[in-house]
Design a protein around this motif. Structure first.
Motif, PDB file in Angstrom:
ATOM      1  N   UNK A   1       0.850  -1.186   0.000  1.00  0.00           N
ATOM      2  CA  UNK A   1       0.000   0.000   0.000  1.00  0.00           C
ATOM      3  C   UNK A   1       0.884   1.233   0.000  1.00  0.00           C
ATOM      4  N   UNK A   2       0.511   2.188  -0.820  1.00  0.00           N
ATOM      5  CA  UNK A   2       1.312   3.415  -0.904  1.00  0.00           C
ATOM      6  C   UNK A   2       0.402   4.624  -0.972  1.00  0.00           C
ATOM      7  N   UNK A   3       0.770   5.675  -0.254  1.00  0.00           N
ATOM      8  CA  UNK A   3       0.008   6.919  -0.262  1.00  0.00           C
ATOM      9  C   UNK A   3       0.189   7.620  -1.600  1.00  0.00           C
ATOM     10  N   UNK A   4      -0.909   8.016  -2.199  1.00  0.00           N
ATOM     11  CA  UNK A   4      -0.845   8.695  -3.489  1.00  0.00           C
ATOM     12  C   UNK A   4      -0.459  10.155  -3.297  1.00  0.00           C
ATOM     13  N   UNK A   5       0.428  10.629  -4.157  1.00  0.00           N
ATOM     14  CA  UNK A   5       0.815  12.031  -4.171  1.00  0.00           C
ATOM     15  C   UNK A   5       0.139  12.700  -5.360  1.00  0.00           C
ATOM     16  N   UNK A   6       0.333  13.991  -5.508  1.00  0.00           N
ATOM     17  CA  UNK A   6      -0.315  14.722  -6.592  1.00  0.00           C
ATOM     18  C   UNK A   6       0.241  14.319  -7.959  1.00  0.00           C
ATOM     19  N   UNK A   7       1.537  14.030  -8.045  1.00  0.00           N
ATOM     20  CA  UNK A   7       2.131  13.693  -9.330  1.00  0.00           C
ATOM     21  C   UNK A   7       1.832  12.241  -9.703  1.00  0.00           C
ATOM     22  N   UNK A   8       1.941  11.929 -10.993  1.00  0.00           N
ATOM     23  CA  UNK A   8       1.712  10.578 -11.490  1.00  0.00           C
ATOM     24  C   UNK A   8       2.795   9.648 -10.954  1.00  0.00           C
ATOM     25  N   UNK A   9       2.396   8.513 -10.417  1.00  0.00           N
ATOM     26  CA  UNK A   9       3.317   7.534  -9.847  1.00  0.00           C
ATOM     27  C   UNK A   9       3.089   6.189 -10.529  1.00  0.00           C
ATOM     28  N   UNK A  10       4.012   5.779 -11.380  1.00  0.00           N
ATOM     29  CA  UNK A  10       3.859   4.527 -12.115  1.00  0.00           C
ATOM     30  C   UNK A  10       3.851   3.300 -11.214  1.00  0.00           C
ATOM     31  N   UNK A  11       4.302   3.448  -9.985  1.00  0.00           N
ATOM     32  CA  UNK A  11       4.265   2.324  -9.056  1.00  0.00           C
ATOM     33  C   UNK A  11       2.828   1.928  -8.700  1.00  0.00           C
ATOM     34  N   UNK A  12       1.886   2.849  -8.909  1.00  0.00           N
ATOM     35  CA  UNK A  12       0.478   2.572  -8.625  1.00  0.00           C
ATOM     36  C   UNK A  12      -0.245   2.015  -9.857  1.00  0.00           C
ATOM     37  N   UNK A  13       0.457   1.916 -10.970  1.00  0.00           N
ATOM     38  CA  UNK A  13      -0.157   1.464 -12.230  1.00  0.00           C
ATOM     39  C   UNK A  13      -0.222  -0.051 -12.264  1.00  0.00           C
ATOM     40  N   UNK A  14      -1.441  -0.580 -12.288  1.00  0.00           N
ATOM     41  CA  UNK A  14      -1.673  -2.032 -12.244  1.00  0.00           C
ATOM     42  C   UNK A  14      -2.419  -2.457 -13.514  1.00  0.00           C
ATOM     43  N   UNK A  15      -1.881  -3.466 -14.183  1.00  0.00           N
ATOM     44  CA  UNK A  15      -2.531  -3.999 -15.370  1.00  0.00           C
ATOM     45  C   UNK A  15      -3.266  -5.305 -15.020  1.00  0.00           C
ATOM     46  N   UNK A  16      -4.468  -5.428 -15.528  1.00  0.00           N
ATOM     47  CA  UNK A  16      -5.283  -6.628 -15.318  1.00  0.00           C
ATOM     48  C   UNK A  16      -5.445  -7.347 -16.659  1.00  0.00           C
ATOM     49  N   UNK A  17      -5.057  -8.601 -16.704  1.00  0.00           N
ATOM     50  CA  UNK A  17      -5.143  -9.371 -17.951  1.00  0.00           C
ATOM     51  C   UNK A  17      -5.879 -10.668 -17.727  1.00  0.00           C
TER      52      UNK A  17
END
Length: 198
Positions: free
Chosen positions: A182-198
């Motif tokens: 779990x990571x706190x979201x900041x205002x800037x785009x954070x690719x660590x929060x990018x999750x792909x579902x396949x």
């Protein structure tokens, strides 16, 4: 008689059954009226689930180790995925209150056992043996995450915890491993929060 107030019997009470639905019953002029009360809760959507592969922004695949001492999920290469018997299911829920995103929960099938992913109050993830519940009361849950598009025009998603507002599922480097955390979201785009579902 004119000017005389007309009195009528009126009563209200609550009925509860073995189901979680709650009804308000009103009696008026000898007629019973039933009104469903909207209480904050989630219910599974048609008891359906999707078997999914979860990948981070580097296209590493999520594998879960619920029986290990660390009880963790790790992003690994596709080759490691083929050598593991981990199966991840995404369960969709319907919410009584409007939310931004789709309410979902995750379970993991490992051998003959099923594990339910949840977040804890100390902002960590864990996997408990059990199945996805069909009904979850309240407006916050350790099991529910809000699935949203990561950014406009992107097919990937972000998953925000309903228990810890502002905290998202993320790929986090820890002791040389890329763990699901779990990571706190900041205002800037954070690719660590990018999750792909396949």
């Amino acid at each position: 008689m004119q000017g005389e107030a007309k009195t009528q019997p009126a009563s209200s009470y609550t009925l509860t059954a073995n189901k979680p639905d709650v009804f308000l019953v009103q009696e008026e002029d000898g007629v019973l009226y039933f009104h469903e009360l909207q209480v904050d809760s989630w219910k599974t959507y048609n008891n359906q689930f999707l078997k999914v592969l979860i990948e981070n922004s580097l296209n590493d695949t999520l594998l879960v180790y619920p029986e290990s001492e660390e009880n963790c999920a790790v992003f690994r290469s596709l080759q490691a995925r083929h050598e593991d018997d981990c199966s991840i299911k995404l369960h969709e829920y319907r919410d009584t209150s409007p939310r931004e995103g789709i309410s979902v929960a995750f379970t993991v099938q490992k051998g003959r056992k099923s594990y339910l992913m949840n977040c804890t109050s100390d902002r960590t993830l864990e996997f408990q043996e059990g199945n996805a519940p069909s009904y979850i009361p309240g407006d916050r849950s350790e099991y529910i995450f809000y699935q949203k598009f990561f950014s406009e025009g992107d097919s990937a998603f972000s998953f925000e915890s309903s228990l810890l507002a502002g905290y998202f599922l993320a790929s986090k480097e820890e002791n040389g491993l890329k763990k699901l955390a779990l990571k706190k979201s900041q205002d800037q785009v954070d690719d660590n929060l990018r999750i792909q579902i396949k």
